[in-house]
Every structure is written in C-alpha cells, then in structure tokens.
Design a protein around this motif. Structure first.
Motif, PDB file in Angstrom:
ATOM      1  N   ARG A  57      -2.988  34.521  20.283  1.00  0.00           N
ATOM      2  CA  ARG A  57      -1.299  34.815  19.699  1.00  0.00           C
ATOM      3  C   ARG A  57      -0.991  33.172  19.510  1.00  0.00           C
ATOM      4  O   ARG A  57      -0.596  32.761  18.138  1.00  0.00           O
ATOM      5  N   LEU A  58      -0.982  32.560  20.390  1.00  0.00           N
ATOM      6  CA  LEU A  58      -1.331  30.522  20.529  1.00  0.00           C
ATOM      7  C   LEU A  58      -1.880  29.934  18.692  1.00  0.00           C
ATOM      8  O   LEU A  58      -1.763  29.531  18.136  1.00  0.00           O
ATOM      9  N   LEU A  59      -3.435  30.318  19.228  1.00  0.00           N
ATOM     10  CA  LEU A  59      -3.991  30.077  18.060  1.00  0.00           C
ATOM     11  C   LEU A  59      -4.162  30.490  16.919  1.00  0.00           C
ATOM     12  O   LEU A  59      -4.300  29.819  16.262  1.00  0.00           O
ATOM     13  N   CYS A  60      -3.540  31.976  16.760  1.00  0.00           N
ATOM     14  CA  CYS A  60      -3.186  32.414  14.964  1.00  0.00           C
ATOM     15  C   CYS A  60      -1.697  32.856  14.913  1.00  0.00           C
ATOM     16  O   CYS A  60      -1.570  33.737  14.830  1.00  0.00           O
ATOM     17  N   TRP A  61      -0.724  31.737  14.894  1.00  0.00           N
ATOM     18  CA  TRP A  61       0.617  32.057  15.122  1.00  0.00           C
ATOM     19  C   TRP A  61       1.089  32.602  14.313  1.00  0.00           C
ATOM     20  O   TRP A  61       2.479  33.741  14.002  1.00  0.00           O
ATOM     21  N   VAL A  62       0.503  32.447  12.902  1.00  0.00           N
ATOM     22  CA  VAL A  62       0.763  32.969  12.091  1.00  0.00           C
ATOM     23  C   VAL A  62       0.131  34.408  11.502  1.00  0.00           C
ATOM     24  O   VAL A  62       0.876  34.736  10.190  1.00  0.00           O
ATOM     25  N   SER A  63      -0.823  34.517  12.607  1.00  0.00           N
ATOM     26  CA  SER A  63      -0.996  36.103  12.029  1.00  0.00           C
ATOM     27  C   SER A  63      -0.045  37.368  12.662  1.00  0.00           C
ATOM     28  O   SER A  63      -0.239  37.516  13.463  1.00  0.00           O
ATOM     29  N   PRO A  64       0.460  38.384  11.730  1.00  0.00           N
ATOM     30  CA  PRO A  64       1.061  39.351  12.744  1.00  0.00           C
ATOM     31  C   PRO A  64       0.331  40.416  13.134  1.00  0.00           C
ATOM     32  O   PRO A  64       0.319  40.940  13.842  1.00  0.00           O
ATOM     33  N   VAL A 106       2.310  21.854   9.786  1.00  0.00           N
ATOM     34  CA  VAL A 106       3.507  22.569  10.297  1.00  0.00           C
ATOM     35  C   VAL A 106       1.851  23.635  11.059  1.00  0.00           C
ATOM     36  O   VAL A 106       2.919  24.155  12.145  1.00  0.00           O
ATOM     37  N   TYR A 107       0.821  23.774  11.362  1.00  0.00           N
ATOM     38  CA  TYR A 107      -0.018  24.706  12.075  1.00  0.00           C
ATOM     39  C   TYR A 107       0.057  24.310  13.257  1.00  0.00           C
ATOM     40  O   TYR A 107       0.351  24.940  14.157  1.00  0.00           O
ATOM     41  N   LEU A 108      -0.168  22.921  13.648  1.00  0.00           N
ATOM     42  CA  LEU A 108      -0.019  22.502  14.785  1.00  0.00           C
ATOM     43  C   LEU A 108       1.331  22.158  15.270  1.00  0.00           C
ATOM     44  O   LEU A 108       1.517  22.574  16.707  1.00  0.00           O
ATOM     45  N   THR A 109       2.813  22.059  14.350  1.00  0.00           N
ATOM     46  CA  THR A 109       3.785  22.433  14.727  1.00  0.00           C
ATOM     47  C   THR A 109       4.201  23.882  15.295  1.00  0.00           C
ATOM     48  O   THR A 109       4.304  23.680  16.890  1.00  0.00           O
ATOM     49  N   GLY A 110       3.300  24.813  14.947  1.00  0.00           N
ATOM     50  CA  GLY A 110       3.113  25.713  15.344  1.00  0.00           C
ATOM     51  C   GLY A 110       3.175  26.658  16.813  1.00  0.00           C
ATOM     52  O   GLY A 110       3.937  27.351  17.324  1.00  0.00           O
ATOM     53  N   ILE A 111       1.893  25.806  16.986  1.00  0.00           N
ATOM     54  CA  ILE A 111       0.995  25.557  18.168  1.00  0.00           C
ATOM     55  C   ILE A 111       1.880  25.166  19.300  1.00  0.00           C
ATOM     56  O   ILE A 111       1.782  25.880  20.119  1.00  0.00           O
ATOM     57  N   SER A 112       2.682  24.363  18.916  1.00  0.00           N
ATOM     58  CA  SER A 112       3.380  23.146  19.606  1.00  0.00           C
ATOM     59  C   SER A 112       4.717  24.003  20.229  1.00  0.00           C
ATOM     60  O   SER A 112       4.684  23.947  22.222  1.00  0.00           O
ATOM     61  N   GLN A 117       0.966  -1.722   0.269  1.00  0.00           N
ATOM     62  CA  GLN A 117      -0.281   0.310  -0.015  1.00  0.00           C
ATOM     63  C   GLN A 117       1.389   1.021   0.089  1.00  0.00           C
ATOM     64  O   GLN A 117       2.106   1.150   0.594  1.00  0.00           O
ATOM     65  N   THR A 118       0.888   2.238  -0.789  1.00  0.00           N
ATOM     66  CA  THR A 118       1.630   3.785  -0.751  1.00  0.00           C
ATOM     67  C   THR A 118       0.417   4.410  -0.382  1.00  0.00           C
ATOM     68  O   THR A 118      -0.902   4.410   0.200  1.00  0.00           O
ATOM     69  N   SER A 119       0.873   5.386   0.702  1.00  0.00           N
ATOM     70  CA  SER A 119      -0.053   6.923   0.764  1.00  0.00           C
ATOM     71  C   SER A 119       1.486   7.849   0.697  1.00  0.00           C
ATOM     72  O   SER A 119       1.982   8.069   0.267  1.00  0.00           O
ATOM     73  N   THR A 120      -0.119   8.740   0.284  1.00  0.00           N
ATOM     74  CA  THR A 120       0.214  10.166   0.256  1.00  0.00           C
ATOM     75  C   THR A 120      -0.078  10.850   0.964  1.00  0.00           C
ATOM     76  O   THR A 120      -1.056  11.235   1.468  1.00  0.00           O
ATOM     77  N   TRP A 121       0.012  12.389   0.986  1.00  0.00           N
ATOM     78  CA  TRP A 121       0.837  13.509   1.930  1.00  0.00           C
ATOM     79  C   TRP A 121      -0.377  14.258   1.033  1.00  0.00           C
ATOM     80  O   TRP A 121       0.218  15.103   0.363  1.00  0.00           O
ATOM     81  N   SER A 122      -1.489  14.833   1.502  1.00  0.00           N
ATOM     82  CA  SER A 122      -2.150  16.401   0.886  1.00  0.00           C
ATOM     83  C   SER A 122      -1.435  17.098   1.897  1.00  0.00           C
ATOM     84  O   SER A 122      -1.057  17.536   2.532  1.00  0.00           O
ATOM     85  N   LEU A 123      -2.104  18.532   0.657  1.00  0.00           N
ATOM     86  CA  LEU A 123      -1.273  19.992   1.308  1.00  0.00           C
ATOM     87  C   LEU A 123      -2.229  19.729   1.943  1.00  0.00           C
ATOM     88  O   LEU A 123      -1.200  20.853   3.361  1.00  0.00           O
ATOM     89  N   ASP A 124      -3.431  20.045   2.273  1.00  0.00           N
ATOM     90  CA  ASP A 124      -3.989  20.152   3.570  1.00  0.00           C
ATOM     91  C   ASP A 124      -3.570  19.423   5.056  1.00  0.00           C
ATOM     92  O   ASP A 124      -3.634  19.935   5.742  1.00  0.00           O
ATOM     93  N   ALA A 125      -3.542  17.813   4.385  1.00  0.00           N
ATOM     94  CA  ALA A 125      -2.016  17.910   5.027  1.00  0.00           C
ATOM     95  C   ALA A 125      -1.271  17.937   5.502  1.00  0.00           C
ATOM     96  O   ALA A 125      -1.192  18.144   7.055  1.00  0.00           O
ATOM     97  N   MET A 126      -0.322  18.466   5.488  1.00  0.00           N
ATOM     98  CA  MET A 126       1.320  19.739   5.388  1.00  0.00           C
ATOM     99  C   MET A 126       0.814  20.631   6.321  1.00  0.00           C
ATOM    100  O   MET A 126       1.522  21.351   7.360  1.00  0.00           O
ATOM    101  N   LEU A 127      -0.926  20.607   5.501  1.00  0.00           N
ATOM    102  CA  LEU A 127      -0.598  22.596   6.395  1.00  0.00           C
ATOM    103  C   LEU A 127      -1.174  22.078   7.953  1.00  0.00           C
ATOM    104  O   LEU A 127      -0.587  23.205   8.754  1.00  0.00           O
ATOM    105  N   LYS A 128      -1.604  21.071   7.971  1.00  0.00           N
ATOM    106  CA  LYS A 128      -1.832  21.492   9.314  1.00  0.00           C
ATOM    107  C   LYS A 128      -1.403  20.892   9.824  1.00  0.00           C
ATOM    108  O   LYS A 128      -0.719  20.891  11.140  1.00  0.00           O
TER     109      LYS A 128
END
Length: 538
Positions: free
Chosen positions: A195-202, A105-111, A92-103
């Motif tokens: 800021r924690l929830l929206c850490w990417v937001s200036p 990154v977002y969760l990593t930033g929150i952490s 079986q092969t698995s692929t990472w969707s763009l949405d999964a990668m963005l999530k």
C-alpha cells in the motif's frame, strides 16, 4: 516507471475481481494463499520478457544516425565581430516537466503514508509496553491490558484486556492465538508495504481489507470449532462495541467486518469440488502474459508520440530563446550566454543540452539557406541528415548513442559532398601560423582566430553604410577547404547581395591552408563562418 505501476494496479484489480468468485467459500487458507501470491504476481508479471509471444506487425525501423552526422559536420568558426556589441547575461531558466511533477506527487504520497505508518506503529508499541506479561501458550506470549476491553494480536504476542468478562476470555484467547500461530502479522506488514508503494491504487487498499477479513474468518473458524457457533457469534456482538481497533494488529472486535464474520460463521463448509474454481486463475494468467508480451509495441508508439510532443514543445521554446539571444548579442559572439553556444567538443549531458544544440544547428543551417537562390543554396539543407535533425527526439539520440548496432561509423559519416565531419577527422586543416600546435582542438581554435583576424582586417565595413544599413547586420558564410587546401564553394547569405559579394571576396582571399587528413588521405572539410557588424544610427 508509470507504465509499470499502471500494469501492477491493473493486474491486482483483475486478481481481486476473480477473487470475488470464491470469496464466500470457506477455504480460508487457500484464499489467504491466493491473495498473497497474486499480490506478488501483480508486481512480477509486468517485468517478464515474453516478447516471443508477441505478434509481429512488420519489420521494425531502425533509427538513422543522420542527425549525429549533421550535428558533428560543421567546423564552426568563431564569429567575426567587426563592431563589438554590448555584453549582458541572461539568467538560466528551468522548467518542470510533467514526469518530474508526477514523481514529486508520488514521492510526497509515499512520504505521507510512511509517516502515517510510523506514527501508528509507534502508538501501538506505546500501548503494548504498558501491558503486563502473564504466560506462554504454545510459544505465544500472552499479556494483560490494564483497565481495557480490547483484545488484539501484535506479531507473536496476544494482548487481552482485563475488563473482558471471564466467560468470554476463552473464546477471545482462542481467536487471538490462531492469529499468532498462523503468523498473520507478517501478511499485514507485507500488504502495508505494498500500500505504501501503490498508495494511489484502490486495488491495494482493497487487497489489505480482504486479507484482514480472511485472517479473521480463519481465526473464527478455529476458535468456534469446539463451541456453539451461535454462542460465539453472540460473544462477538456483546463485546464489539466500545472497543478500539488498531491498524497494524488483529483485533477480535473488528467493527467494520463484523457483519461478514457473523454471516460466514453460520455458513456450512464449502464442498471440496468448489476448489476447482481456483483453476480460473490459469486463463487469467494467460491473458495477462499475452497482454504483457503484446503491449510493448503499442506502448512504444504512445511513448514515441509523447516524446515527439515534448520535443516539439522544447524546440519551439528554445528556438524562441535563441532568436532573442541572437538579436541581442549576435550569433556565436563571445558575449552570448553559454547555453546558446555550440561546440564540436561539448558533451550532451541532458535533455536541455540536446535540444539547445539541436535548435542551434537547425537555426544556423536555415539562416544560411534563407532567401538564397537555387544557385547558391547551402547543400546541408538538402540532406536527409538535416531533415532528420528537425524531428529526432532526445530518447532516439540516447538509443543511437548507447546501442552498438546503431553506432555511427566513420565511413557512414561521409556525406554526399565528399567531406569528412570535423568531429571524426584525424587531423583538421591547419591555418598558416598554427602548425606547431599539438591537438585538433588547439589547431581548430587557432585557425578560427586567424580567420577572424583576417576577415576583420580585410572586410569593407564601409560598404554597409553606403547601402544605408543600420543596427546589427550579419553575413553567414560557408565554404569548403578542399584536398589541396584551397578555399572553394564559397557561399554567403546577407540582407544585401553586395554584402554577400564582399564576404565571398574576402573569404576567397584566404591564404593556402594545409588540408585535413583522415585515414592517411587528404580530405575536404566544411567550414561555417558567421560575420557580425553594427552600424550606429545618426
């Protein structure tokens, strides 16, 4: 989720942009309320259902249930393997969707920011635990910091270093007491959470900086009320350098905002009529509400384009994998990995399940129709159901499945061929010898097995050798079991016309079958039968 976050950032930026118009007014209490309320509104407004304000640009098209009709229509027979093929499995092969990668990154930033917040809070707690309690002033705890020139407020406690000159302590204490009495610490932790929830937001980093400045100006105004402003400003300058600022507390000696605080100390109080500037928030709110109401249609169009692009990508990927698997194992063979198989009873539990089943349906029907003449074309390729199958997205499928208004009724599932889909038929056709089985699934499996045995016994495999064929050969057959239980409308596709004729002959000799029944009436059912055999080279 991403659209919602973008709206939150957009609205917060707009509110802060308007704030610049009255930032330099001396209405500190009003500015504090404005910043806090608009921070909450930026999260709430995108959630409001204001569709009654939206402009209508035409009737919305409803999604056709045709695809589900096609995918459930065929009674798929077990592949007849006249010569067994080798059994191999494919990982079986698995692929990472763009949405999964963005999530991710977002969760990593929150952490990251959560850890940073925890470390900063812990360090400050370590410092306050070393302080020595002195007294209460208006229910505010006052502590002394040993060998320190710092002064700050943490929750409802004031901490003042013992190295601050005695003539400055009264000014510092008045300033810090105002922070504690006004509960400015609550604002700090609220904006830190945002800021924690929206850490990417200036905008949300900007929000905290502005709110901290308002707190300091508000405390300065109270502390300097009964003092000479010039003397108070001088005390700020004398003590600011060489001290330390803490992220989660209010510091009297805040270096980054010192210039602005000194400027505002010298500013005369704003005129009461300047309060009218705050009314500018009303047209801004109106624009935001209108945007929220009207953006849904354009947002759905963009989302649809994104979904269609993803669907095309996955179909292309899975079609390539399917063709490679069919070439290796044989279509519908027992050796083919499960992800390449189709069953009327198999549930669709994921996006991969949907598109793999979708691709298999397209591949099967197109193979049956490929290179056939007009007189022998498979009827399913000419239906709206088949054309819709090639374009439907997984999101549309879920909407049809979950929305009662688009639920497919049994009557809607009857095709122009007059046949009833196998997935909804109450009683499937019964092959001789399968009468005593209790369920549709058991009778279908029995029928598939019996037909496979019959074709295996009666098909002239020597014909392929006579025609000079080598390697894997396939014949795709479709027929109808009519209301009388007879096999009619037999169609076949193969590399050679002679194989098509042989397949039609064998299938045409199938014994009388008990017809299917639906709603108390005998009905016809379509049946698809793949035949595979191999000719070894000499």
């Amino acid at each position: 989720m991403w659209w919602y976050l973008l709206d939150v950032v957009l609205f917060q930026s707009c509110f802060l942009g308007l704030y610049l118009l009255f930032k330099k007014e001396t209405f500190y209490a009003q500015n504090r309320v404005y910043l806090l309320v608009t921070a909450v509104l930026s999260f709430l407004i995108p959630l409001l259902d204001l569709s009654f304000l939206a402009f209508s640009f035409g009737a919305e098209e409803t999604s056709s249930p045709a695809v589900a009709q096609l995918q459930s229509y065929f009674m798929m027979g077990e592949e007849v393997n006249l010569t067994a093929s080798g059994a191999n499995t494919e990982p079986q092969t698995s692929t990472w969707s763009l949405d999964a990668m963005l999530k991710l990154v977002y969760l990593t930033g929150i952490s990251f920011f959560a850890v940073k917040f925890s470390i900063g809070y812990w360090k400050l707690k370590q410092l306050t635990q070393k302080a020595r309690f002195e007294r209460y002033i208006d229910d505010v705890s006052c502590y002394k910091l040993e060998a320190s020139e710092n002064a700050f407020t943490f929750w409802n406690s004031v901490y003042v270093g013992d190295q601050i000159p005695a003539d400055q302590k009264s000014k510092v204490m008045a300033h810090e007491l105002e922070h504690a009495r006004s509960h400015h610490a609550v604002d700090l932790f609220f904006t830190e959470f945002l800021r924690l929830l929206c850490w990417v937001s200036p905008a949300h980093h900007w929000l905290k900086r502005e709110l901290v400045l308002v707190h300091e100006l508000q405390a300065d105004a109270v502390a300097a009320k009964d003092l000479n402003k010039r003397d108070y400003a001088q005390s700020l300058l004398n003590q600011a350098f060489g001290t330390r600022n803490f992220e989660f507390s209010h510091s009297f000696f805040n270096h980054s905002q010192l210039k602005q605080r000194l400027m505002m100390l010298q500013k005369n109080n704003s005129r009461p009529q300047n309060l009218l500037k705050y009314l500018l928030i009303l047209p801004l709110l109106g624009l935001m509400l209108t945007y929220t109401a009207c953006k849904e249609e354009s947002q759905e169009e963009i989302q649809q384009i994104s979904e269609e692009a993803e669907a095309e990508k996955l179909r292309s990927q899975y079609m390539k994998e399917l063709k490679e698997a069919v070439a290796k194992y044989g279509m519908f063979s027992k050796d083919i990995p499960e992800k390449f198989t189709f069953s009327n009873y198999r549930e669709i539990n994921s996006k991969e399940d949907f598109y793999r089943r979708n691709v298999l349906m397209i591949y099967t029907v197109e193979k049956m129709d490929e290179e056939s003449g007009d007189d022998s074309k498979m009827s399913m390729t000419d239906t709206d159901a088949f054309r819709k199958t090639k374009t439907q997205t997984y999101e549309e499928y879920l909407q049809e499945k979950n929305n009662p208004k688009t639920e497919i009724t049994e009557r809607e599932k009857i095709d122009n061929t007059g046949s009833v889909p196998f997935s909804v038929i109450e009683n499937v056709p019964v092959f001789p010898g399968c009468e005593n089985l209790g369920t549709n699934e058991e009778r279908k499996a029995c029928m598939s097995k019996k037909i496979s045995e019959f074709v295996n016994k009666n098909f002239d495999i020597g014909l392929a050798k006579e025609l000079g064929l080598k390697g894997t050969n396939r014949v795709y057959v479709q027929f109808k079991i009519d209301k009388m239980g007879k096999v009619v409308n037999v169609r076949a596709r193969a590399a050679k016309p002679e194989l098509e004729v042989e397949a039609k002959r064998v299938v045409g000799e199938l014994p009388q079958i008990k017809p299917g029944e639906h709603e108390g009436e005998k009905v016809s059912v379509l049946y698809s039968l793949p035949i595979t055999f191999q000719i070894s080279g000499e």
